[in-house]
Design an enzyme around this catalytic site. Structure first.
Site, PDB file in Angstrom:
ATOM      1  N   ARG A 167       0.832  -1.103  -0.011  1.00  0.00           N
ATOM      2  CA  ARG A 167      -0.044  -0.065   0.064  1.00  0.00           C
ATOM      3  C   ARG A 167       0.826   1.193   0.036  1.00  0.00           C
ATOM      4  O   ARG A 167       0.672   2.276  -0.723  1.00  0.00           O
ATOM      5  CB  ARG A 167      -0.853  -0.154   1.225  1.00  0.00           C
ATOM      6  CG  ARG A 167      -2.214   1.167   1.140  1.00  0.00           C
ATOM      7  CD  ARG A 167      -2.843   0.842   2.379  1.00  0.00           C
ATOM      8  NE  ARG A 167      -2.399   0.871   3.454  1.00  0.00           N
ATOM      9  CZ  ARG A 167      -3.006   0.968   4.707  1.00  0.00           C
ATOM     10  NH1 ARG A 167      -4.283   0.550   4.644  1.00  0.00           N
ATOM     11  NH2 ARG A 167      -2.706   1.245   5.739  1.00  0.00           N
ATOM     12  N   LYS A 222      -2.530   7.179   1.204  1.00  0.00           N
ATOM     13  CA  LYS A 222      -2.386   7.393   2.620  1.00  0.00           C
ATOM     14  C   LYS A 222      -1.012   8.535   2.753  1.00  0.00           C
ATOM     15  O   LYS A 222       0.079   8.047   2.691  1.00  0.00           O
ATOM     16  CB  LYS A 222      -1.769   6.100   3.350  1.00  0.00           C
ATOM     17  CG  LYS A 222      -2.048   6.300   4.903  1.00  0.00           C
ATOM     18  CD  LYS A 222      -2.151   4.867   5.416  1.00  0.00           C
ATOM     19  CE  LYS A 222      -2.142   4.983   7.014  1.00  0.00           C
ATOM     20  NZ  LYS A 222      -3.259   5.446   7.647  1.00  0.00           N
TER      21      LYS A 222
HETATM   22  N1  PMP Z   1      -9.159   4.818   7.287  1.00  0.00           N
HETATM   23  C1  PMP Z   1      -8.179   5.736   7.415  1.00  0.00           C
HETATM   24  C2  PMP Z   1      -8.506   7.328   6.956  1.00  0.00           C
HETATM   25  C3  PMP Z   1      -7.066   5.694   8.456  1.00  0.00           C
HETATM   26  O1  PMP Z   1      -6.068   6.494   8.436  1.00  0.00           O
HETATM   27  C4  PMP Z   1      -6.542   4.232   8.795  1.00  0.00           C
HETATM   28  C5  PMP Z   1      -5.528   3.668   9.347  1.00  0.00           C
HETATM   29  N2  PMP Z   1      -5.240   4.420  10.336  1.00  0.00           N
HETATM   30  C6  PMP Z   1      -7.585   3.389   8.197  1.00  0.00           C
HETATM   31  C7  PMP Z   1      -8.691   3.780   7.604  1.00  0.00           C
HETATM   32  C8  PMP Z   1      -7.423   1.801   8.666  1.00  0.00           C
HETATM   33  O2  PMP Z   1      -6.427   1.359   7.999  1.00  0.00           O
HETATM   34  P1  PMP Z   1      -5.439   0.070   8.715  1.00  0.00           P
HETATM   35  O3  PMP Z   1      -6.574  -1.103   8.903  1.00  0.00           O
HETATM   36  O4  PMP Z   1      -4.880  -0.447   7.444  1.00  0.00           O
HETATM   37  O5  PMP Z   1      -4.690   0.489   9.569  1.00  0.00           O
END
Ligand code: PMP
Length: 285
Positions: A52, A151
């Site tokens: 990612r 991200k």
């Molecule tokens: N949505 C947002 C906006 C995030 O920043 C995150 C991570 N903190 C997530 C969803 C969850 O993603 P992950 O399960 O990969 O941590």
């Protein structure tokens, strides 16, 4: 020994881990990151996070100056060096040092930072009592503006909504997309359960494709819980039987009210608990 921070291939004491004030990561939020979890000294779903990170960087035309394998090794080294057993890891890649203009092409090589640290989780009792959340007035960024799948270091969209949550006395806020549909929370994905069916917004609702979200969808398939990625509205959250959020830091956290409407019976529901137990099994805790 103080925290050892990885910067471009070397480890520095926390106090000496420094980046230029001309780095466009600071000046413009121009960069990408990942937040990962470590259980029993092993980084959870490391490859998925690295993939990612590379996708986010590609979208922003940032060329990460190392291979995925090197990044994986550097991350594991940071964990080992800091004796992190149960922890949280932040990988940051900035555009690099530039000048005061926007131009990314004058910037030096991207800076790679890895911080492996102990974790500040939600208090344990919140996993038993569940979270109260609110809907933010701040709309999730439309994918055509800046895709939430990236991200990026520019988290202002989420921060604006987080301010709304905190001012309402809540830890998290639900964000709606440009179509008025549910997208995700400021740092977590959202799931609801209605009549035994697990639902979460699809990627094209304008969300980050959460690693934890994907784990939950896998677990649901294994447990025979019907699940679908489908668009839904705030109304669907109001009338849901159960609701929970997912994220690397939060894991699975139940939500028991939204905008002062009680969800279900106001307690974490049975399917949420089943998935939470299965999740703990997966991460071997
Ligand atoms: N949505 C947002 C906006 C995030 O920043 C995150 C991570 N903190 C997530 C969803 C969850 O993603 P992950 O399960 O990969 O941590």
């Amino acid at each position: 020994m103080s925290l050892q921070i990885y910067i471009n291939g070397e480890f520095f004491d926390k106090d000496n881990a420094k980046i230029s004030v001309f780095d466009h990561g600071l000046l413009y939020g121009d960069g990408v990151f990942e937040g990962l979890r470590c259980y029993n000294g092993k980084v959870f779903r490391l490859e998925q996070h690295i993939d990612r990170l590379w996708d986010s960087a590609k979208s922003l035309a940032i060329e990460i100056p190392m291979t995925k394998t090197e990044m994986i090794q550097a991350t594991q080294k940071a964990v080992l060096l800091n004796n992190v057993n149960e922890g949280y890891i932040r990988i940051v890649v900035t555009r690099g040092i530039g000048d005061l203009g926007l131009d990314p092409y004058v910037c030096g090589p991207p800076q790679v930072i890895i911080i492996a640290a102990q974790l500040a989780l939600y208090p344990k009792e919140l996993y038993e009592t569940g979270l109260d959340i609110v809907t933010a007035g701040t709309m999730r960024m439309p994918p055509a503006a800046l895709n939430p799948r990236v991200k990026s270091l520019n988290y202002l969209n989420s921060i604006m909504a987080k301010i709304e949550a905190l001012r309402a006395g809540c830890e998290e806020a639900l964000m709606l997309n440009h179509k008025g549909e549910v997208s995700e929370c400021t740092g977590d994905n959202i799931f609801i359960i209605k009549n035994g069916v697990l639902m979460t917004p699809p990627i094209d609702a304008g969300i980050l494709e959460g690693v934890t979200r994907n784990v939950v969808l896998e677990l649901a398939a294994q447990l025979g819980i019907p699940a679908k990625e489908t668009a839904f509205t705030r109304h669907d959250v109001f009338v849901a039987d159960e609701c929970f959020l997912t994220g690397s830091a939060a894991e699975l956290i139940p939500v028991v009210s939204i905008d002062k409407r009680t969800i279900g019976n106001g307690k974490p529901g049975p399917i949420t608990k089943q998935l939470l137990d299965a999740f703990h099994e997966v991460v071997k805790r």
